[in-house]
Design an enzyme around this catalytic site. Structure first.
Site, short mmCIF file in Angstrom:
data_model
loop_
_atom_site.label_atom_id
_atom_site.label_comp_id
_atom_site.label_asym_id
_atom_site.label_seq_id
_atom_site.Cartn_x
_atom_site.Cartn_y
_atom_site.Cartn_z
N CYS A 195 0.84 -1.20 0.00
CA CYS A 195 0.00 0.00 0.00
C CYS A 195 0.88 1.25 0.00
CB CYS A 195 -0.97 -0.05 1.17
SG CYS A 195 -2.39 1.07 0.98
N GLU A 210 -1.40 -8.86 4.84
CA GLU A 210 -1.22 -9.01 6.29
C GLU A 210 -2.53 -8.91 7.06
OE1 GLU A 210 -0.81 -4.50 5.72
OE2 GLU A 210 -0.47 -6.34 4.57
N HIS A 230 -3.65 -5.51 1.05
CA HIS A 230 -3.00 -5.87 2.30
C HIS A 230 -3.10 -7.37 2.59
CE1 HIS A 230 -2.33 -1.76 3.89
NE2 HIS A 230 -3.40 -1.46 3.18
#
Length: 227
Positions: free
Chosen positions: A86, A205, A203
């Site tokens: 990002c 994660e 993302h």
């Protein structure tokens, strides 16, 4: 593999990245302030998401001038791994470590929703635990995620097989309705020529544990841990 996470003023995704890395690596990553230029002992440098320097000027433009960026450039050139997610992807493009730029979303709105990514190559340290053509779920959270490059750069990325991920339907088809930020050729993530740097807007994660709603992103971190 030992990991470090770079912290800029305004970054806010470092704790999510710690959770993802710790789950796969079995150890806490090193937190590295952006004015520190010592990357000794770190194999993987992660530039996480957020709003570095408040996204003033252009997203990532101010962070790209931080002292650590030269060290990151040299780290990648010497064979170290770099992951930019990002705002991290924006910073890597602004620093010239990856080509292109991230523009305002085509809708001119901040996007916060799930998307699906299609794996374009599964022979890199980042993607080895996926299959080529496989799709997985990730999370969009950005206002400037519209990947842009001139036609010559896009053709080079395609010709050198450096497009890592594309926005796609769950079944793997590219379509305008799932390319929500308007990225050129539905590109969601790209690789450096030496395959040591990956930049992507969504993302992974955010989905590394069933308690988060899924673990679609965990194979990326597992692959890095095994690299």
């Amino acid at each position: 593999m030992k990991a470090g996470i770079v912290i800029f003023p305004g970054i806010n995704r470092e704790r999510d990245m710690v959770i993802a890395l710790e789950a796969s690596f079995g150890a806490k990553p090193r937190m590295i302030w952006h004015k520190d230029t010592d990357l000794g002992g770190v194999d993987l440098v992660v530039v996480p998401g957020g709003f570095s320097f408040g996204d003033y000027l252009r997203c990532g433009a101010m962070a790209a001038q931080s002292p650590i960026m030269r060290a990151i450039h040299d780290h990648a050139a010497k064979g170290g791994y770099v992951l930019g997610v990002c705002n991290g992807f924006q910073i890597l493009t602004e620093a010239g470590i990856l080509p292109g730029a991230l523009l305002r979303n085509a809708s001119l709105r901040f996007l916060s929703m799930d998307c699906h990514l299609r794996v374009e190559r599964a022979d890199t340290a980042f993607t080895r635990q996926y299959r080529k053509g496989q799709t997985f779920r990730a999370v969009l959270a950005h206002g400037d995620g519209n990947y842009f490059a001139d036609d010559a750069t896009l053709d080079r990325l395609e010709g050198e097989n450096l497009v890592a991920l594309r926005y796609a339907t769950k079944s793997g088809d590219t379509a305008p309705e799932v390319n929500l930020n308007g990225s050129a050729r539905s590109i969601a993530g790209i690789l450096s020529p030496n395959l040591r740097v990956l930049g992507l807007m969504p993302h992974p994660e955010d989905l590394v544990d069933p308690l988060m709603g899924g673990a679609d992103g965990k194979p990326l971190f597992d692959a890095l841990a095994a690299a």
